[in-house]
Design a protein around this motif. Structure first.
Motif, PDB file in Angstrom:
ATOM      1  N   ILE A 224       0.828  -1.210   0.000  1.00  0.00           N
ATOM      2  CA  ILE A 224       0.000   0.000   0.000  1.00  0.00           C
ATOM      3  C   ILE A 224       0.862   1.259   0.000  1.00  0.00           C
ATOM      4  O   ILE A 224       0.574   2.237  -0.694  1.00  0.00           O
ATOM      5  N   ILE A 225       1.957   1.239   0.736  1.00  0.00           N
ATOM      6  CA  ILE A 225       2.758   2.434   0.999  1.00  0.00           C
ATOM      7  C   ILE A 225       3.658   2.850  -0.153  1.00  0.00           C
ATOM      8  O   ILE A 225       3.835   4.048  -0.415  1.00  0.00           O
ATOM      9  N   VAL A 226       4.271   1.879  -0.852  1.00  0.00           N
ATOM     10  CA  VAL A 226       5.345   2.182  -1.803  1.00  0.00           C
ATOM     11  C   VAL A 226       5.014   3.305  -2.797  1.00  0.00           C
ATOM     12  O   VAL A 226       5.827   4.214  -2.998  1.00  0.00           O
ATOM     13  N   PRO A 227       3.843   3.302  -3.461  1.00  0.00           N
ATOM     14  CA  PRO A 227       3.568   4.403  -4.397  1.00  0.00           C
ATOM     15  C   PRO A 227       3.623   5.784  -3.740  1.00  0.00           C
ATOM     16  O   PRO A 227       4.117   6.746  -4.344  1.00  0.00           O
ATOM     17  N   PHE A 228       3.149   5.886  -2.521  1.00  0.00           N
ATOM     18  CA  PHE A 228       3.164   7.166  -1.815  1.00  0.00           C
ATOM     19  C   PHE A 228       4.580   7.510  -1.348  1.00  0.00           C
ATOM     20  O   PHE A 228       4.962   8.686  -1.310  1.00  0.00           O
ATOM     21  N   ASP A 229       5.357   6.479  -1.016  1.00  0.00           N
ATOM     22  CA  ASP A 229       6.758   6.697  -0.660  1.00  0.00           C
ATOM     23  C   ASP A 229       7.548   7.252  -1.841  1.00  0.00           C
ATOM     24  O   ASP A 229       8.382   8.153  -1.679  1.00  0.00           O
ATOM     25  N   VAL A 230       7.308   6.687  -3.024  1.00  0.00           N
ATOM     26  CA  VAL A 230       8.022   7.128  -4.219  1.00  0.00           C
ATOM     27  C   VAL A 230       7.772   8.612  -4.470  1.00  0.00           C
ATOM     28  O   VAL A 230       8.692   9.399  -4.704  1.00  0.00           O
ATOM     29  N   ILE A 231       6.498   9.016  -4.403  1.00  0.00           N
ATOM     30  CA  ILE A 231       6.146  10.416  -4.641  1.00  0.00           C
ATOM     31  C   ILE A 231       6.723  11.317  -3.550  1.00  0.00           C
ATOM     32  O   ILE A 231       7.334  12.356  -3.829  1.00  0.00           O
ATOM     33  N   SER A 232       6.552  10.934  -2.302  1.00  0.00           N
ATOM     34  CA  SER A 232       6.990  11.789  -1.190  1.00  0.00           C
ATOM     35  C   SER A 232       8.507  11.953  -1.181  1.00  0.00           C
ATOM     36  O   SER A 232       9.027  13.026  -0.878  1.00  0.00           O
ATOM     37  N   GLN A 233       9.236  10.900  -1.536  1.00  0.00           N
ATOM     38  CA  GLN A 233      10.700  11.001  -1.531  1.00  0.00           C
ATOM     39  C   GLN A 233      11.206  11.910  -2.647  1.00  0.00           C
ATOM     40  O   GLN A 233      12.178  12.643  -2.458  1.00  0.00           O
ATOM     41  N   HIS A 234      10.542  11.902  -3.794  1.00  0.00           N
ATOM     42  CA  HIS A 234      10.909  12.853  -4.843  1.00  0.00           C
ATOM     43  C   HIS A 234      10.677  14.282  -4.351  1.00  0.00           C
ATOM     44  O   HIS A 234      11.478  15.184  -4.642  1.00  0.00           O
ATOM     45  N   ALA A 235       9.587  14.496  -3.612  1.00  0.00           N
ATOM     46  CA  ALA A 235       9.305  15.832  -3.070  1.00  0.00           C
ATOM     47  C   ALA A 235      10.358  16.233  -2.046  1.00  0.00           C
ATOM     48  O   ALA A 235      10.762  17.404  -1.970  1.00  0.00           O
ATOM     49  N   MET A 236      10.837  15.282  -1.257  1.00  0.00           N
ATOM     50  CA  MET A 236      11.818  15.573  -0.212  1.00  0.00           C
ATOM     51  C   MET A 236      13.144  16.070  -0.767  1.00  0.00           C
ATOM     52  O   MET A 236      13.831  16.876  -0.118  1.00  0.00           O
ATOM     53  N   VAL A 237      13.540  15.580  -1.937  1.00  0.00           N
ATOM     54  CA  VAL A 237      14.882  15.900  -2.445  1.00  0.00           C
ATOM     55  C   VAL A 237      14.888  16.991  -3.513  1.00  0.00           C
ATOM     56  O   VAL A 237      15.952  17.354  -4.013  1.00  0.00           O
TER      57      VAL A 237
ATOM     58  N   ILE B 291       3.101  20.547  -6.726  1.00  0.00           N
ATOM     59  CA  ILE B 291       4.358  19.814  -6.842  1.00  0.00           C
ATOM     60  C   ILE B 291       4.097  18.310  -6.845  1.00  0.00           C
ATOM     61  O   ILE B 291       4.673  17.560  -7.646  1.00  0.00           O
ATOM     62  N   THR B 292       3.217  17.863  -5.957  1.00  0.00           N
ATOM     63  CA  THR B 292       2.885  16.440  -5.880  1.00  0.00           C
ATOM     64  C   THR B 292       2.276  15.938  -7.175  1.00  0.00           C
ATOM     65  O   THR B 292       2.639  14.861  -7.678  1.00  0.00           O
ATOM     66  N   VAL B 293       1.359  16.719  -7.742  1.00  0.00           N
ATOM     67  CA  VAL B 293       0.721  16.339  -9.009  1.00  0.00           C
ATOM     68  C   VAL B 293       1.756  16.272 -10.130  1.00  0.00           C
ATOM     69  O   VAL B 293       1.746  15.348 -10.960  1.00  0.00           O
ATOM     70  N   ASP B 294       2.669  17.237 -10.165  1.00  0.00           N
ATOM     71  CA  ASP B 294       3.709  17.249 -11.199  1.00  0.00           C
ATOM     72  C   ASP B 294       4.617  16.017 -11.084  1.00  0.00           C
ATOM     73  O   ASP B 294       5.004  15.425 -12.099  1.00  0.00           O
ATOM     74  N   ILE B 295       4.965  15.659  -9.858  1.00  0.00           N
ATOM     75  CA  ILE B 295       5.806  14.484  -9.650  1.00  0.00           C
ATOM     76  C   ILE B 295       5.099  13.230 -10.140  1.00  0.00           C
ATOM     77  O   ILE B 295       5.673  12.412 -10.870  1.00  0.00           O
ATOM     78  N   ALA B 296       3.834  13.080  -9.765  1.00  0.00           N
ATOM     79  CA  ALA B 296       3.065  11.901 -10.178  1.00  0.00           C
ATOM     80  C   ALA B 296       2.929  11.841 -11.693  1.00  0.00           C
ATOM     81  O   ALA B 296       3.066  10.764 -12.299  1.00  0.00           O
ATOM     82  N   ARG B 297       2.695  12.992 -12.307  1.00  0.00           N
ATOM     83  CA  ARG B 297       2.541  13.034 -13.765  1.00  0.00           C
ATOM     84  C   ARG B 297       3.838  12.621 -14.470  1.00  0.00           C
ATOM     85  O   ARG B 297       3.816  11.884 -15.460  1.00  0.00           O
ATOM     86  N   GLU B 298       4.975  13.108 -13.964  1.00  0.00           N
ATOM     87  CA  GLU B 298       6.258  12.760 -14.573  1.00  0.00           C
ATOM     88  C   GLU B 298       6.588  11.282 -14.407  1.00  0.00           C
ATOM     89  O   GLU B 298       7.169  10.659 -15.306  1.00  0.00           O
ATOM     90  N   ILE B 299       6.236  10.732 -13.263  1.00  0.00           N
ATOM     91  CA  ILE B 299       6.475   9.306 -13.038  1.00  0.00           C
ATOM     92  C   ILE B 299       5.687   8.479 -14.050  1.00  0.00           C
ATOM     93  O   ILE B 299       6.206   7.531 -14.655  1.00  0.00           O
ATOM     94  N   VAL B 300       4.421   8.834 -14.262  1.00  0.00           N
ATOM     95  CA  VAL B 300       3.580   8.117 -15.227  1.00  0.00           C
ATOM     96  C   VAL B 300       4.132   8.294 -16.639  1.00  0.00           C
ATOM     97  O   VAL B 300       4.183   7.336 -17.437  1.00  0.00           O
ATOM     98  N   ARG B 301       4.565   9.512 -16.975  1.00  0.00           N
ATOM     99  CA  ARG B 301       5.080   9.782 -18.324  1.00  0.00           C
ATOM    100  C   ARG B 301       6.342   8.971 -18.616  1.00  0.00           C
ATOM    101  O   ARG B 301       6.516   8.436 -19.718  1.00  0.00           O
ATOM    102  N   MET B 302       7.216   8.864 -17.614  1.00  0.00           N
ATOM    103  CA  MET B 302       8.504   8.206 -17.841  1.00  0.00           C
ATOM    104  C   MET B 302       8.448   6.684 -17.678  1.00  0.00           C
ATOM    105  O   MET B 302       9.144   5.952 -18.372  1.00  0.00           O
ATOM    106  N   ASP B 303       7.628   6.213 -16.744  1.00  0.00           N
ATOM    107  CA  ASP B 303       7.641   4.782 -16.422  1.00  0.00           C
ATOM    108  C   ASP B 303       6.277   4.104 -16.490  1.00  0.00           C
ATOM    109  O   ASP B 303       6.199   2.882 -16.315  1.00  0.00           O
TER     110      ASP B 303
END
Length: 307
Positions: A128-141, A169-181
């Motif tokens: 359950i957590i991993v997708p939210f971890d991926v997004i939050s960690q991109h925001a952290m750095v 910022i969160t929406v942009d991160i999620a959008r880029e993740i979907v676009r790239m992977d």
């Protein structure tokens, strides 16, 4: 009940709990603890992905520099998307207690129940957590500077602007993740997460009961049983954190830097750090884990004691 000393119950089993009180109180206490400790998550993540000590020299140095640059908001980057973990916590504890209950009916030992149930609970929680971890960690750095060598900590190419809303910022991160992977990008590092946190969880529960039993043998009778349990929880967190730290760094680098595999991540980490890889970001993880374990045990025991 596993054993007792007077009115003291060492282990509160699933059928002994008042679920209507336990779940809301557990979620509230988990959220409160995460609010207090989240800056350590940000500090830990930035320490783990930096090249050697290019930006920060340690936990305190990282905390001070982040605070001076951005204030308190800088220490809470990715907090709201990460706070979804309190929901996964319900599934975690339900799985843990449910598996323990089944194993208890099969006559399994206390440590076996804790080890197996802790591993199963973490498997469910991480899914359950991993997708939210991926997004939050991109925001952290985002906005980390000073990375002169090694892989980029911002492979998504999102520009950091303090004036932009956290939601944007969160929406942009999620959008880029979907676009790239594609959708699978939200599960980048999933295997590494399982390898880091399933053993971590399994060992934590086993060590918790081990430390509790040993402390009860040596502590005077007047020592609070609740204090013994809280200390046992902290020691369990301390032990498992030391053991799993390199795997946690690999997980972070896979998710943030988009490396190709765990093998590549380990090779890059060893090339950069050598034996220091076992200690990178460890202080922040130790403080966070010990404090989180102490607080959660305290809150859980209190919530069940208030039945």
């Amino acid at each position: 009940m596993d054993s007792s000393s007077g009115a003291f119950i060492k282990t509160i089993e699933w059928d002994m709990m008042d679920k209507k009180k336990f779940f809301p109180l557990s979620m509230l206490s988990s959220f409160s603890v995460r609010c207090a400790l989240f800056p350590l998550t940000v500090i830990k993540t930035q320490l783990q992905v930096q090249y050697k000590n290019d930006i920060y020299k340690g936990m305190i140095d990282a905390g001070l520099k982040i605070y001076r640059a951005e204030g308190v908001p800088g220490l809470y980057r990715g907090f709201w998307i990460s706070s979804v973990q309190i929901v996964s916590g319900v599934f975690y504890i339900s799985t843990y207690e449910g598996v323990r209950h089944v194993l208890n009916q099969q006559g399994a030992s206390q440590r076996t129940k804790s080890l197996v149930a802790g591993g199963c609970a973490s498997l469910v929680g991480q899914t359950i957590i991993v997708p939210f971890d991926v997004i939050s960690q991109h925001a952290m750095v985002l906005g980390m500077g000073g990375v002169a060598r090694g892989s980029s900590v911002n492979p998504l190419g999102i520009e950091y602007d303090k004036g932009r809303s956290r939601l944007r910022i969160t929406v942009d991160i999620a959008r880029e993740i979907v676009r790239m992977d594609g959708f699978k990008g939200f599960y980048r590092g999933y295997t590494a997460s399982l390898m880091a946190y399933v053993p971590n969880s399994a060992m934590w529960w086993a060590f918790y009961h081990l430390y509790q039993d040993e402390l009860l043998k040596v502590c005077p009778p007047w020592v609070s049983h609740l204090a013994v349990q809280c200390v046992a929880g902290s020691l369990g967190g301390f032990t498992t954190t030391v053991i799993t730290n390199p795997l946690d760094i690999v997980r972070a680098r896979l998710q943030v830097q988009r490396l190709d595999s765990m093998q590549v991540a380990f090779r890059e980490l060893w090339h950069e750090e050598h034996f220091h890889m076992f200690f990178k970001g460890l202080t922040a993880r130790l403080v966070q884990s010990a404090a989180f374990s102490f607080s959660i045990i305290l809150a859980t025991k209190r919530s069940n004691a208030s039945r």
